[in-house]
Design an enzyme around this catalytic site. Sequence first.
Site, PDB file in Angstrom:
ATOM      1  N   MET A   1       0.696  -0.879  -0.199  1.00 22.39           N
ATOM      2  CA  MET A   1      -0.117  -0.115   0.653  1.00 22.39           C
ATOM      3  C   MET A   1       1.025   1.348   0.273  1.00 22.39           C
ATOM      4  O   MET A   1       0.594   2.091  -0.702  1.00 22.39           O
ATOM      5  CB  MET A   1      -0.964  -0.365   1.286  1.00 22.39           C
ATOM      6  CG  MET A   1      -1.766   0.955   1.192  1.00 22.39           C
ATOM      7  SD  MET A   1      -2.905   1.062   0.052  1.00 22.39           S
ATOM      8  CE  MET A   1      -4.165  -0.009   0.826  1.00 22.39           C
TER       9      MET A   1
ATOM     10  N   ASP B   1      10.284   3.107   6.057  1.00 22.19           N
ATOM     11  CA  ASP B   1      10.059   2.159   6.680  1.00 22.19           C
ATOM     12  C   ASP B   1      10.823   1.971   8.023  1.00 22.19           C
ATOM     13  O   ASP B   1      12.257   2.277   8.414  1.00 22.19           O
ATOM     14  CB  ASP B   1      10.415   0.923   5.295  1.00 22.19           C
ATOM     15  CG  ASP B   1       9.534  -0.230   6.556  1.00 22.19           C
ATOM     16  OD1 ASP B   1       9.136  -0.726   7.702  1.00 22.19           O
ATOM     17  OD2 ASP B   1       8.048  -0.914   5.436  1.00 22.19           O
TER      18      ASP B   1
ATOM     19  N   LYS C   1       0.968   2.830  15.103  1.00 21.92           N
ATOM     20  CA  LYS C   1       0.332   4.327  14.465  1.00 21.92           C
ATOM     21  C   LYS C   1       0.241   5.375  15.604  1.00 21.92           C
ATOM     22  O   LYS C   1       0.786   6.458  14.683  1.00 21.92           O
ATOM     23  CB  LYS C   1      -1.387   3.888  14.405  1.00 21.92           C
ATOM     24  CG  LYS C   1      -1.680   2.594  12.632  1.00 21.92           C
ATOM     25  CD  LYS C   1      -3.369   2.848  12.158  1.00 21.92           C
ATOM     26  CE  LYS C   1      -3.303   1.855  11.191  1.00 21.92           C
ATOM     27  NZ  LYS C   1      -2.573   2.092  10.043  1.00 21.92           N
TER      28      LYS C   1
ATOM     29  N   SER D   1      -7.640   0.950   7.209  1.00 22.44           N
ATOM     30  CA  SER D   1      -9.355   0.406   6.622  1.00 22.44           C
ATOM     31  C   SER D   1     -10.324   0.228   7.374  1.00 22.44           C
ATOM     32  O   SER D   1     -11.849   0.413   6.787  1.00 22.44           O
ATOM     33  CB  SER D   1      -9.271  -0.484   6.106  1.00 22.44           C
ATOM     34  OG  SER D   1      -8.854  -1.411   6.279  1.00 22.44           O
TER      35      SER D   1
ATOM     36  N   HIS E   1      -7.656   7.342   2.984  1.00 22.68           N
ATOM     37  CA  HIS E   1      -7.909   5.669   2.946  1.00 22.68           C
ATOM     38  C   HIS E   1      -7.934   5.027   0.970  1.00 22.68           C
ATOM     39  O   HIS E   1      -8.407   5.458   0.219  1.00 22.68           O
ATOM     40  CB  HIS E   1      -9.533   5.111   3.462  1.00 22.68           C
ATOM     41  CG  HIS E   1      -9.712   3.324   2.757  1.00 22.68           C
ATOM     42  ND1 HIS E   1     -10.793   2.559   2.764  1.00 22.68           N
ATOM     43  CD2 HIS E   1      -8.780   2.400   2.810  1.00 22.68           C
ATOM     44  CE1 HIS E   1     -10.776   2.013   2.889  1.00 22.68           C
ATOM     45  NE2 HIS E   1      -9.439   1.133   2.369  1.00 22.68           N
TER      46      HIS E   1
END
Length: 706
Positions: A321, A340, A404, A426, A447
């Site tokens: 994603m 990352d 998160k 999502s 999203h």
Amino acid sequence: MIAFTLDAQGIATLTWDMPGRSQNVLNGESCEALFAAIDRAASDDAVKGILMTSAKPDFIAGGDLEWLLSANEADELFERVMRLHRALRKLETCGKPVAMALPGMTLGGGLEIALAGHYRVAADNPKARIGLPEVTLGLLPGGGGTQRLPRLIGIQKALPLLLEGKRLKAADALKLGILDAVVAPGTEVQVAREWLLAQQEKKQQPWDIKGYKIPGGAVASPTVQQVFMASNAMLRAKTFGNYPAPANILSCVYEGLITDIDTGLQTEARYFVETVMTPEAKNMIRTLFFSMGEANKLASRPAGVPVQRYSKIGVLGAGMMGAGVAYVAAKAGLQVVLIDMAQEAADKGKAYSQALVTKQVERGQLAQDKAKALLDRITPTTDYALLHGAEIVIEAVFEDRAIKADVTKKSEAVLAADAIFASNTSTLPITGLAEASARPANFIGLHFFSPVDKMPLVEVIVGKQTSKETLARSLDLVKTLGMTPIVVNDSRGFYTSRVFSTYVLEGLAMLKEGIAPALIENAGLMAGMPVGPLALTDEVSSELIYKIDKQTRADLGTAYQPRPGHEVAAQMVELGRIGKKAGKGYYDYPQGGKKQLWHGLCELFPLVATQPDVRQLIERLVAVQAVETVRCMEEGVLTTARDADVGAILAWGFPAFRGGPLSWVHTVGVKQFVGQCERLAKQYGARFAAPALLKAMAEEGEAFYK
């Protein structure tokens, strides 16, 4: 509207230039101007040749759909169409040579007008497309396209263009014989004029010359008969008869080309009117043209907020994603910092873009230097300090609140005070995720859908503390990326995930009831969905459905309401048959072989002796999505029918011919749909119960659309 000039050599130039519009279109005013210009040019003896072109960058973008739909009666619309046919026949049979100089986009009615010329020259404009895309809006060409195109290039070459609505580059249109020449931009008018001056004899279209034969064979020829049989079979297999337009296009070509051109045009006009009047066409035009257009113009953007210009964004998480978001952002010209936990993972995320651009270079779709520039705009890293100067950060890490929250704090420590932080979650409510932010007014949900480079939708989720400025600026980013936004308010599952799940869960409920797996899958396809519910469950994985249900149950406590499909997903997880990624789910996925329904399903869920009619299953699969969409409207998750329908079609492939869940309710009729819900609720449970909003609308005679 259409300027008329006559030069000393007798060349009459008809130049389209509709005032107040960026593009020329066919509507009541422009058609009247066209008819008058054709009459004048055809009847004036001083006119030796006719040249039609445009003063705008494009030729004609097609028909004005508002004008088209303003015809209330079939006979009124039929006469409109026949007036255009008569005018174009006068143009091509007046004996004078007619040349079309096409500077750019030539679509739909624009190409149909061009086909009435004896010579077509287009500019070598890389942005220009030429074609008859009417079928993509549930229509068929109504200006002679089904008759002139196959007579010009042959039935075999014309059918794919008519049935698929392909938009061709000028070079491809030239190869097919649609164009006579492709020239340097800016020279097309001069080239057309030179051709006209070189003509010495009376001009006729090939189909008006005695002895004319259709290129590649007439309708009755064995080869072409096979083409029609194959086309009919493929069309039925692909659409299950749900779309009137392609079927009517086939009939138009078949019936029209066994007659002369004038009879063929009358045949086309009849089929055109019949198609326009269908609910499928009205649904597709409403959602795919008008509603989609409003969404792309940012109809939900709060007024009074200056437009945000983006130059640099951050993307957290370099999985599929995040990598996809990085690619579309770099493609849009933005600098991207792709972060990352490990450099190797970040590099792998950039490699996703590398693979995409390599394919494009190999296919000649992207120049090598532009591919390199795109990749240079992506910086893979583990260093949050590189986010400095980014106007927005998009988080695409695991669906874990703690992770998160951690990346939110790390990002905000570097970002400017007015920068936006967006979560790509999502399922997790945005308001809850924003608790980790020091500036919740700047926190929003964006999203995206996988794969991001192919899925054009972005579901923009507004949290309780999200400011209107943040919403407006976030919509500006979606537009910058060239994607389509819908705006929803915060809730569990938001809109798309919430309603999409009802489709797969209803399929699982049917399985539990003892309905044959193949019948369930075919019902989904026949309903118009791109994939059956069992196959789709395998794609998203039963494990994910199980985990989301488990978390929802824990979060809601006594307010939790299970669906029968959840129990089925849990059983499959216990068996280790979690889906495609495991190589086994409702289907088996043999290496190198074709997937097949798992034979053990009928043992796990024994079949009932009497299987239901497939129409009952179709009704359930469609109604359950529509009911949940109405609930989203009732709860304020959705605020416009436009966003509901656009989101459904783009996010999970709700059938376009139904126009979206609320368009479908509109088509059925609100009162009638309430009755349908009450009947289904008695048979299958409260998930089908008509929401209070729907009942109130039925009582007051209201609808989602006028």
